[in-house]
Design a protein around this motif. Structure first.
Motif, mmCIF file in Angstrom:
data_model
loop_
_atom_site.group_PDB
_atom_site.id
_atom_site.type_symbol
_atom_site.label_atom_id
_atom_site.label_comp_id
_atom_site.label_asym_id
_atom_site.label_seq_id
_atom_site.Cartn_x
_atom_site.Cartn_y
_atom_site.Cartn_z
ATOM 1 N N GLY A 34 -12.369 -23.290 11.487
ATOM 2 C CA GLY A 34 -11.429 -24.495 12.098
ATOM 3 C C GLY A 34 -10.113 -24.139 12.516
ATOM 4 N N ALA A 35 -10.062 -22.830 13.104
ATOM 5 C CA ALA A 35 -8.630 -22.788 13.324
ATOM 6 C C ALA A 35 -7.815 -23.597 14.273
ATOM 7 C CB ALA A 35 -8.448 -21.093 14.047
ATOM 8 N N GLU A 36 -8.961 -24.121 15.209
ATOM 9 C CA GLU A 36 -8.033 -25.060 16.244
ATOM 10 C C GLU A 36 -7.877 -26.553 15.977
ATOM 11 O OE1 GLU A 36 -12.514 -26.283 15.584
ATOM 12 O OE2 GLU A 36 -11.330 -24.232 15.868
ATOM 13 N N LYS A 37 -8.127 -26.758 14.259
ATOM 14 C CA LYS A 37 -7.776 -27.928 13.723
ATOM 15 C C LYS A 37 -6.609 -27.782 12.788
ATOM 16 C CE LYS A 37 -11.396 -30.533 15.435
ATOM 17 N NZ LYS A 37 -11.068 -31.592 16.129
ATOM 18 N N VAL A 38 -5.866 -26.735 12.846
ATOM 19 C CA VAL A 38 -4.777 -26.345 11.893
ATOM 20 C C VAL A 38 -3.718 -27.421 11.849
ATOM 21 C CG1 VAL A 38 -3.170 -24.480 11.259
ATOM 22 C CG2 VAL A 38 -5.384 -24.036 11.188
ATOM 23 N N GLN A 39 -3.322 -27.700 13.294
ATOM 24 C CA GLN A 39 -2.234 -28.287 13.468
ATOM 25 C C GLN A 39 -2.438 -29.680 13.054
ATOM 26 O OE1 GLN A 39 0.950 -27.630 13.859
ATOM 27 N NE2 GLN A 39 0.756 -25.457 14.428
ATOM 28 N N GLN A 40 -3.612 -30.215 13.267
ATOM 29 C CA GLN A 40 -4.094 -31.576 12.914
ATOM 30 C C GLN A 40 -4.128 -31.686 11.393
ATOM 31 O OE1 GLN A 40 -7.733 -32.884 15.006
ATOM 32 N NE2 GLN A 40 -7.869 -34.747 13.593
ATOM 33 N N ALA A 41 -4.604 -30.728 10.807
ATOM 34 C CA ALA A 41 -4.598 -30.570 9.304
ATOM 35 C C ALA A 41 -3.181 -30.727 8.645
ATOM 36 C CB ALA A 41 -5.455 -29.227 8.871
ATOM 37 N N ILE A 42 -2.259 -29.928 9.395
ATOM 38 C CA ILE A 42 -0.958 -29.954 8.731
ATOM 39 C C ILE A 42 -0.091 -31.290 9.004
ATOM 40 C CG2 ILE A 42 1.389 -28.971 9.647
ATOM 41 C CD1 ILE A 42 0.311 -26.452 10.042
ATOM 42 N N ALA A 43 -0.489 -32.013 10.103
ATOM 43 C CA ALA A 43 -0.013 -33.262 10.278
ATOM 44 C C ALA A 43 -0.749 -34.301 9.074
ATOM 45 C CB ALA A 43 -0.337 -33.723 11.732
ATOM 46 N N LEU A 44 -1.907 -34.386 8.849
ATOM 47 C CA LEU A 44 -2.499 -35.211 8.158
ATOM 48 C C LEU A 44 -2.076 -34.967 6.542
ATOM 49 C CD1 LEU A 44 -4.455 -37.416 7.344
ATOM 50 C CD2 LEU A 44 -6.446 -35.653 7.272
ATOM 51 N N LEU A 45 -1.916 -33.530 6.396
ATOM 52 C CA LEU A 45 -1.247 -33.323 4.674
ATOM 53 C C LEU A 45 0.022 -33.852 4.531
ATOM 54 C CD1 LEU A 45 -1.679 -32.162 2.089
ATOM 55 C CD2 LEU A 45 -0.940 -29.821 2.983
ATOM 56 N N ASP A 46 0.860 -33.674 5.785
ATOM 57 C CA ASP A 46 2.474 -34.098 5.492
ATOM 58 C C ASP A 46 2.317 -35.666 5.505
ATOM 59 O OD1 ASP A 46 5.235 -33.638 5.926
ATOM 60 O OD2 ASP A 46 5.045 -34.576 7.923
ATOM 61 N N ASP A 47 1.708 -36.314 6.152
ATOM 62 C CA ASP A 47 1.401 -37.871 6.290
ATOM 63 C C ASP A 47 0.965 -38.198 4.618
ATOM 64 O OD1 ASP A 47 1.144 -40.526 6.987
ATOM 65 O OD2 ASP A 47 -0.943 -40.089 7.117
ATOM 66 N N LEU A 48 0.014 -37.582 4.321
ATOM 67 C CA LEU A 48 -0.740 -38.095 3.037
ATOM 68 C C LEU A 48 0.352 -37.843 1.997
ATOM 69 C CD1 LEU A 48 -4.222 -37.115 3.008
ATOM 70 C CD2 LEU A 48 -3.352 -39.328 3.558
ATOM 71 N N SER A 49 1.163 -36.665 1.985
ATOM 72 C CA SER A 49 2.023 -36.235 1.018
ATOM 73 C C SER A 49 3.333 -37.080 1.043
ATOM 74 C CB SER A 49 2.382 -34.757 1.238
ATOM 75 O OG SER A 49 1.515 -33.825 0.935
ATOM 76 N N HIS A 50 3.697 -37.773 1.980
ATOM 77 C CA HIS A 50 4.941 -38.689 2.168
ATOM 78 C C HIS A 50 4.429 -40.038 1.866
ATOM 79 C CE1 HIS A 50 7.000 -35.205 4.239
ATOM 80 N NE2 HIS A 50 7.928 -35.809 3.909
ATOM 81 N N ARG A 51 3.236 -40.420 1.814
ATOM 82 C CA ARG A 51 3.062 -41.781 1.445
ATOM 83 C C ARG A 51 3.639 -42.208 -0.014
ATOM 84 N NH1 ARG A 51 -3.121 -42.657 3.993
ATOM 85 N NH2 ARG A 51 -2.684 -41.985 6.014
ATOM 86 N N ASP A 52 3.834 -43.438 -0.242
ATOM 87 C CA ASP A 52 4.310 -43.901 -1.443
ATOM 88 C C ASP A 52 3.321 -44.105 -2.495
ATOM 89 O OD1 ASP A 52 7.011 -44.231 -0.512
ATOM 90 O OD2 ASP A 52 6.724 -46.323 0.221
ATOM 91 N N GLU A 53 2.028 -44.401 -2.223
ATOM 92 C CA GLU A 53 0.908 -44.127 -2.761
ATOM 93 C C GLU A 53 -0.235 -43.123 -2.603
ATOM 94 O OE1 GLU A 53 -1.185 -47.714 -3.271
ATOM 95 O OE2 GLU A 53 0.648 -49.073 -3.844
ATOM 96 N N LEU A 54 -0.532 -42.493 -3.740
ATOM 97 C CA LEU A 54 -1.721 -41.600 -3.601
ATOM 98 C C LEU A 54 -2.708 -42.100 -2.770
ATOM 99 C CD1 LEU A 54 -2.396 -38.621 -4.145
ATOM 100 C CD2 LEU A 54 -3.280 -39.293 -6.405
#
Length: 539
Positions: free
Chosen positions: A506-526
């Protein structure tokens, strides 16, 4: 003359996607069957999901899980589950994996006692994957399944008597199936059907009678339960299906995964709710670690060290697994062990020997503790596990091991292990999350990463740990570096160049995965589950 009011005809069930061959599975009769399940059980499912949210709010406010006072009579009562069918008496080695045709054939032919065909943590629920999986299992039950690879290699099933016993795992109660909408119309969108009811219901509709005729159930693994009430909902669903399909009551048998922290305090109760059809409980260790983090996410004193240090010898995990053995054997049920995620390492004999030694030690620990079977993720591990289980458990199971020595208190079950977080551990969590998410978004539900078979459960540990470390403040790596969002940003920025030199699924989805992890990690609630926001991005 008064008018006679006729009941309104049931409104349509709508499919929002189409793939070749789905009409053979999603017939009018099958869709009516699924719609009936939705209309009958969706209100209870939603009420139980609301109960989960209320309970989590209590934990976030400072409460801790405990054994229920209102169910003491069940825990202390003298009762047993129903007799275990012959096909499930010996489950010493089970292999698990997704439901694509090649995997289904290889798993059924693998020599394992059972194969858990997984629509949940090892399947990315694209519509194509779900339909292909249902079709593959239907053809496997009939005996016609075969597969030809791109290289021309043909895969075919062994004779039925030589196959592993099939056990199907549907998705959990928390998930919807967005491609199936019920009772829309008049400008209103239909309701998404429960993914649990879709997966199990469609499989049962097409295969239950054939499997019952072969004395093979059907059999199911039930995931992610958090309470006896959720188990009772499954009991009523299964009884309803048996009635609708004209099967004897109790024909469909289940094993429940104890993979949430709240469920560890209700093992007797879950067995009791399903006592006419349950045959065992399973230590779903990876999801259990994830659930520990999620349940106690607001408790600063319950922060876990890096994943590699959270092994089954840690006191809270040892207490959980031993309590499961004691509980199951008291009630006449199997106590199944957990997953060995290692896969063979090619090209490095020393590393491979060390990995296989860890598998042997894990399986020896399980059989010595009293487990009646274990899981592996790769066919090459079957022989290793079988040798250890055969030596330590010559009979079909070891229900006679009562483990009366075990006293798993509330404090033991929630005791936080000591440990540290290294830079390699932090960066490793980031890499596992991104690589797994990229694979999942591209339609792959399990993927080998650094010689471990990663699925949604293991990725959830990594993701939840990152959130926990980042949001509790004043945490440091073992070299003194602060654990903060700058550390995360650096890890995410460095990852694409690192992965560019590797064969990433899924190399073509790496940037999308990075953006999603960054978003989830910054959220105030898990976020409760990584797969909830990610699912909306799947086709």
């Amino acid at each position: 003359m008064s008018a006679v009011m006729k009941p309104a005809a049931p409104r349509a069930i709508e499919l929002t996607a189409a793939v070749p061959g789905q009409a053979e599975l999603l017939t009018s009769a099958a869709l009516d069957f699924l719609a009936d399940l939705h209309r009958t059980f969706e209100p209870r499912r939603q009420a139980l999901l609301d109960a989960r949210r209320r309970r989590q709010a209590e934990f976030d406010a400072g409460a801790l899980p405990d054994f229920r006072a209102d169910t003491r009579a069940i825990r202390e009562g003298d009762w047993q589950v129903a007799a275990i069918p012959a096909a499930l008496l010996d489950r010493r080695v089970e292999i698990t994996g997704p439901v694509d045709p090649k995997m289904v054939i290889n798993a059924l032919n693998s020599g394992a006692n059972c194969y858990m065909a997984d629509f949940e943590d090892s399947t990315s629920p694209t519509w194509n994957n779900l339909i292909a999986g249902q079709r593959a299992l239907r053809e496997a039950v009939i005996g016609t399944l075969d597969f030809v690879s791109e290289s021309g290699k043909r895969y075919a099933l062994k004779p039925f008597a030589e196959q592993a016993v099939l056990i199907v795992r549907p998705r959990g109660w928390h998930l919807d199936e967005k491609h199936v909408l019920v009772d829309g119309g008049q400008g209103r969108s239909g309701e998404r059907i429960s993914a649990s009811l879709f997966d199990l219901g469609l499989f049962a509709f097409h295969n239950a009678a054939a499997l019952a005729a072969k004395d093979r159930g059907p059999y199911f693994y039930l995931p992610k339960l958090q309470s006896m009430e959720e188990a009772a909902l499954w009991q009523d669903v299964l009884a309803h299906i048996e009635s609708a399909l004209r099967l004897p009551q109790g024909q469909m048998k289940v094993t429940v995964l104890i993979e949430t922290l709240p469920a560890a305090f209700e093992m007797h109760e879950i067995l009791h709710a399903l006592r006419e059809r349950i045959v065992g409980l399973n230590c779903g260790r990876w999801d259990y670690i994830f659930s520990y983090i999620k349940t106690l996410r607001a408790h600063r004193d319950r922060v876990l060290p890096e994943r590699g240090q959270v092994t089954m010898t840690q006191p809270f995990l040892k207490a959980y697994s031993e309590l499961l053995i004691k509980t199951c054997h008291r009630r006449g049920a199997h106590a199944m062990g957990g997953m060995a995620a290692q896969i063979p390492i090619s090209g490095d004999d020393a590393a491979n020997d060390a990995a296989m030694a860890r598998v042997r030690a894990d399986k020896l620990r399980e059989v010595d503790a009293g487990h009646d079977g274990t899981w592996v993720a790769h066919p090459a591990l079957i022989a290793i596990a079988r040798d250890i289980l055969d030596a330590g458990m010559p009979a079909q199971h070891q229900h006679d091991v009562g483990r009366d020595d075990v006293v798993a208190s509330r404090e033991a079950l929630i005791a936080a292990p000591l440990g540290t977080v290294s830079r390699a551990g932090f960066d490793g969590n980031v890499e596992v999350c991104v690589r797994y998410l990229a694979a999942w978004l591209s339609g792959h539900g399990c993927v080998p990463i650094h010689w471990l078979m990663e699925d949604a459960a293991t990725a959830e540990i990594a993701r939840a740990q990152l959130w926990q470390w980042l949001h509790h403040g004043e945490l440091h790596l073992d070299d003194g570096t602060p654990v903060d969002f700058l550390l995360l940003q650096r890890a995410l920025l460095n990852l694409p160049s690192k992965l560019a030199h590797e064969n990433v699924v899924g190399a073509e989805k790496v940037q999308q995965a990075i953006a999603l992890l960054d978003d989830l990690s910054h959220r105030d609630e898990l976020e409760d589950f990584l797969t909830l926001p990610a699912y909306e991005r799947l086709l």
